[in-house]
Write an enzyme that holds these catalytic residues in place. Sequence first.
Site, PDB file in Angstrom:
ATOM      1  N   HIS A 116       0.805  -1.230   0.000  1.00  0.00           N
ATOM      2  CA  HIS A 116       0.000   0.000   0.000  1.00  0.00           C
ATOM      3  C   HIS A 116       0.830   1.269   0.000  1.00  0.00           C
ATOM      4  O   HIS A 116       0.278   2.357   0.144  1.00  0.00           O
ATOM      5  CB  HIS A 116      -0.917   0.047   1.222  1.00  0.00           C
ATOM      6  CG  HIS A 116      -1.998  -0.974   1.219  1.00  0.00           C
ATOM      7  ND1 HIS A 116      -3.268  -0.732   0.760  1.00  0.00           N
ATOM      8  CD2 HIS A 116      -1.986  -2.264   1.609  1.00  0.00           C
ATOM      9  CE1 HIS A 116      -4.004  -1.816   0.889  1.00  0.00           C
ATOM     10  NE2 HIS A 116      -3.239  -2.767   1.402  1.00  0.00           N
ATOM     11  N   LYS A 162      -8.335  13.690   5.322  1.00  0.00           N
ATOM     12  CA  LYS A 162      -7.465  12.519   5.297  1.00  0.00           C
ATOM     13  C   LYS A 162      -6.456  12.650   6.427  1.00  0.00           C
ATOM     14  O   LYS A 162      -6.377  13.703   7.065  1.00  0.00           O
ATOM     15  CB  LYS A 162      -6.757  12.373   3.954  1.00  0.00           C
ATOM     16  CG  LYS A 162      -6.173  13.653   3.359  1.00  0.00           C
ATOM     17  CD  LYS A 162      -5.658  13.430   1.955  1.00  0.00           C
ATOM     18  CE  LYS A 162      -6.690  13.627   0.870  1.00  0.00           C
ATOM     19  NZ  LYS A 162      -6.785  12.593  -0.091  1.00  0.00           N
ATOM     20  N   ARG A 163      -5.706  11.573   6.665  1.00  0.00           N
ATOM     21  CA  ARG A 163      -4.660  11.661   7.681  1.00  0.00           C
ATOM     22  C   ARG A 163      -3.739  12.841   7.377  1.00  0.00           C
ATOM     23  O   ARG A 163      -3.484  13.153   6.219  1.00  0.00           O
ATOM     24  CB  ARG A 163      -3.840  10.361   7.696  1.00  0.00           C
ATOM     25  CG  ARG A 163      -4.516   9.235   8.430  1.00  0.00           C
ATOM     26  CD  ARG A 163      -4.782   9.574   9.863  1.00  0.00           C
ATOM     27  NE  ARG A 163      -3.559   9.544  10.636  1.00  0.00           N
ATOM     28  CZ  ARG A 163      -3.293   8.644  11.575  1.00  0.00           C
ATOM     29  NH1 ARG A 163      -4.168   7.713  11.872  1.00  0.00           N
ATOM     30  NH2 ARG A 163      -2.155   8.675  12.236  1.00  0.00           N
ATOM     31  N   LYS A 220       0.848  14.218   1.896  1.00  0.00           N
ATOM     32  CA  LYS A 220      -0.520  14.516   1.439  1.00  0.00           C
ATOM     33  C   LYS A 220      -0.707  16.020   1.234  1.00  0.00           C
ATOM     34  O   LYS A 220      -1.689  16.463   0.677  1.00  0.00           O
ATOM     35  CB  LYS A 220      -1.545  13.987   2.437  1.00  0.00           C
ATOM     36  CG  LYS A 220      -1.584  12.446   2.488  1.00  0.00           C
ATOM     37  CD  LYS A 220      -2.656  11.963   3.441  1.00  0.00           C
ATOM     38  CE  LYS A 220      -2.617  10.468   3.709  1.00  0.00           C
ATOM     39  NZ  LYS A 220      -3.255   9.665   2.667  1.00  0.00           N
ATOM     40  N   THR A 275      -8.685   6.689  -1.568  1.00  0.00           N
ATOM     41  CA  THR A 275     -10.017   6.126  -1.841  1.00  0.00           C
ATOM     42  C   THR A 275     -11.103   7.166  -1.582  1.00  0.00           C
ATOM     43  O   THR A 275     -12.208   7.038  -2.108  1.00  0.00           O
ATOM     44  CB  THR A 275     -10.295   4.879  -0.979  1.00  0.00           C
ATOM     45  OG1 THR A 275      -9.829   5.129   0.338  1.00  0.00           O
ATOM     46  CG2 THR A 275      -9.621   3.651  -1.541  1.00  0.00           C
ATOM     47  N   LYS A 303     -14.908   8.377  -3.366  1.00  0.00           N
ATOM     48  CA  LYS A 303     -16.159   8.643  -2.626  1.00  0.00           C
ATOM     49  C   LYS A 303     -16.723  10.013  -3.007  1.00  0.00           C
ATOM     50  O   LYS A 303     -17.928  10.170  -3.212  1.00  0.00           O
ATOM     51  CB  LYS A 303     -15.897   8.564  -1.112  1.00  0.00           C
ATOM     52  CG  LYS A 303     -15.506   7.163  -0.660  1.00  0.00           C
ATOM     53  CD  LYS A 303     -14.951   7.115   0.759  1.00  0.00           C
ATOM     54  CE  LYS A 303     -14.243   5.778   0.978  1.00  0.00           C
ATOM     55  NZ  LYS A 303     -13.379   5.756   2.154  1.00  0.00           N
TER      56      LYS A 303
HETATM   57  O1  RUG Z   1      -1.707   5.670   1.806  1.00  0.00           O
HETATM   58  C1  RUG Z   1      -2.428   4.578   1.319  1.00  0.00           C
HETATM   59  C2  RUG Z   1      -3.539   5.067   0.406  1.00  0.00           C
HETATM   60  O2  RUG Z   1      -3.010   5.716  -0.703  1.00  0.00           O
HETATM   61  C3  RUG Z   1      -4.382   3.888  -0.049  1.00  0.00           C
HETATM   62  O3  RUG Z   1      -5.511   4.328  -0.752  1.00  0.00           O
HETATM   63  C4  RUG Z   1      -4.825   3.067   1.147  1.00  0.00           C
HETATM   64  C5  RUG Z   1      -5.554   1.801   0.728  1.00  0.00           C
HETATM   65  O4  RUG Z   1      -4.827   1.113  -0.222  1.00  0.00           O
HETATM   66  O5  RUG Z   1      -3.713   2.672   1.931  1.00  0.00           O
HETATM   67  C6  RUG Z   1      -3.011   3.788   2.462  1.00  0.00           C
HETATM   68  N1  RUG Z   1      -2.008   3.283   3.413  1.00  0.00           N
HETATM   69  C7  RUG Z   1      -0.782   2.847   3.162  1.00  0.00           C
HETATM   70  N2  RUG Z   1      -2.224   3.172   4.707  1.00  0.00           N
HETATM   71  N3  RUG Z   1      -1.167   2.686   5.285  1.00  0.00           N
HETATM   72  C8  RUG Z   1      -0.263   2.485   4.377  1.00  0.00           C
HETATM   73  C9  RUG Z   1       1.116   1.982   4.652  1.00  0.00           C
HETATM   74  O6  RUG Z   1       1.134   1.098   5.725  1.00  0.00           O
END
Ligand code: RUG
Length: 834
Positions: free
Chosen positions: A372, A567-568, A573, A678, A682
């Site tokens: 991810h 978002k986080r 970001k 994601t 949405k």
């Molecule tokens: O940062 C990513 C997002 O871009 C992605 O959409 C999401 C689901 O695939 O996962 C997020 N992410 C990646 N969250 N934690 C990580 C690394 O551990």
Amino acid sequence: TGKEKWPRGDETVWKAAIRGVDTDVPSITKSVVNHVQTSLARQAYNLDDLGAYQAAAMSVRDDLIVNWNETQQHHSRKSQKRAYYLSLEFLMGRTLDNALLNLGLKDKYATGMNQLGFNLEDILEQERDAALGNGGLGRLAACYLDSSASQELPVWGYGLRYKYGIFQQLISPDGGQLEAPDPWLEHDNPWELPRLDVIFDVRFYGHSERLGNGRAIWSGGQEVLAMAYDVMIPGYDTKSTNNLRLWESKPKRGFDLNSFNAGDYERAVESSNSAAAITSVLYPNDHTGFGKELRLKQQYFWTAASLADIMRRFKNLDKPITEFPDYVAIQLNDTHPTLAIPELMRMLVDEEEVPWDTAWQIVTNTFFFTNHTVLPEALEKWPVPLMTTLLPRHMQIIFDINLIFLQAVDKKFPGDREKLAKMSLIEEGFPQSVRMANLACIGSRRVNGVAELHSELVRTTILKDFVDFYGVSKFSNVTNGITPRRWLDQCNPSLSNLISETLKLPKAVFLKDLYKLDGLLEHIDDPTFQKKWAAIKQSNKERLAHHIETTLGFRINTHAMFDVQIKRLHEYKRQTLNIMGVIHRYLTLKDMTPQERTKVNPKVVFFAGKAAPGYYVAKLTIRLIVNVARIINIDPDTKDLLTLYFLPDYSVSLAEVLIPASDISQHISTAGTEASGTSNMKFCLNGGLLLGTVDGANIEIAEEVGESNVFFFGHLTPAVEDLRYQHTYHAVPIEEKCPALARVLDEVAAGRFGDGSVYEPLLNTIRQIDYYLLTEDFDSYIQALRMVDDAYKDRVEWIKKSIRTTAKMGKFSSDRAIQDYAQEYWNIESTKIE
Ligand code: RUG
């Protein structure tokens, strides 16, 4: 044969007594009242909304249990291959509304609860979010569970039952983030079933003695218990109800009576406390890997319990162990569950006495790995000394896997020492560490990224050497998806109704086949339809404004454009870019004459998101946003044209109100850093337009909706490395490179939004290294914002863009994504539960 002997008692009596799902309103009210009386021990005159929610939830749960039992029995009877989704995070949000919707019972419960004197919408608000996740990764897992059940696929989730979910975010008087615990289980959780019969031992520490035949005996150390809690996952418009099994840690030997009797109370509860601590908290950490022993303990505890459970289920089938991959597929959601690989090796080699090579064959046909992120700091590594102490047998297994693997690499690329060093499972250093992504990659049958660009980056950067070794076919892409049940019908019922009315299709048709939305294009020029579309957006903006007024006390101008970034908080970001853009807009407005200002579109900017508690710069960004808001929202020159809100404690439920209200949303990561995103999907599904960089799933969204419907800006991924190089070795002063941004930074530093010195560390990230390239992208960002303003002035065109965006979202249903996994990876089949 269908003619098996009934196991016990009188079959006809059993069958007559087995509860069906009674869905008429009188049965519903009867069941709710029954729970009020017996489960809650309350009565009509002391029942509040919370009690009504609990009773309604338990009533719905009864229905779910019936379906869930049927589904599980059916899958067992058919000895079907199942897939298991191992995720350390499941960001489920609320359940009642979703369950009612999936069961098709929402109207009936609304009527029934109304007859009992309650408003269903108020009752739904009583539920606390199950926030067992940080962000996109956890919410993706939740969407995939919904889609698996809705597609009638035999999929189970496995995770941890954290006592405290993601922390509650508060804003301190100085504007900074404060964290408070999230005791989400305080009011009991009606959606889970404790399984006192599903308990496994999990060992830590101790020592591992090799037996000389490849096997070893691991003994001693600490043993704790893993107890299962099952959460029912109802499919939409089907009886199929899957299972999410969450593990809770318990002491094996609870209270130590001897120590207590000897007057040592602390010692008496010590082992009990240390066992319970394992599943106490969700790590509030999105991307930055950090070496906490407890986190590693969590990972092993969860994977060991899940594999023991999976193995037990497989053994019930009475098949040869070599057929394990014919009945079991395990998806590793990121590297967090990678210990499952050496754990399955341990079980096969040490416990089942399977020869090493056969065991490795089984393992590498069972696991699938989703990456991810390509951010280097997010790739998990565990120190070898820690792993050796905590999991001595696993460390031996990892060394053995590595030895055999590197021999094969050496054979394929003789003498290429650099390759060996890069591909090794062990990173040299003080101390050495285990590279979890490498282990996940070599232990899995397939590896995938989560959007086209991201998967390509996985293939060409972090796992390039593995592609050279295995060939490219092992590495593919499954673009993420979102469930249209929650992210359209549940969060935006008016839009869902309008779509149904316009397409002349029952909702179930397009909510199960999102490509059907394409039919909206036929109506795009119809002024009546456009008006209805715009009216729904307006009412969603009013719903959000009402929510903010009642929760935070702010009055929002609902006739302004709503611009949202949720978002986080993370440097990549680039919330910082957004807030610098807001300040720039403010300064520009201040420079204008009153006459000039009359031509400007009013705009409200919303931010929401949590920062990891130890992430200083991210927290400083929140503080800046809050303090900028405090100044500009009361400035009489500009407040009618620009206001800014940081909405605290972002959650799934808050997203459900924010997303349908957005006109434009921002997804502005430095190119190549956001794997997918994601929330972009949405927003678009709800007719919001997208302002973004050419990154992650933004690219595929633009491919679907057309580039003229997306506001793109910024440098592209291939340029990023060169730009960073230039920044390091040929830095141009910011005043020269980007005067507009320099002015903004100067205003902040000069104290226009409160003590400027506070923000120095944040400003320096831009002035000095500028790793995320704000100075490079700022001008084109401002230009893109202008284009958004211009486009918004032509309301009819804007509405058409909005309709088109929703219409082209078919690809982004998580049903499509889960079918990709089911067919291409797991090889499992749908099955109808009658
Ligand atoms: O940062 C990513 C997002 O871009 C992605 O959409 C999401 C689901 O695939 O996962 C997020 N992410 C990646 N969250 N934690 C990580 C690394 O551990």
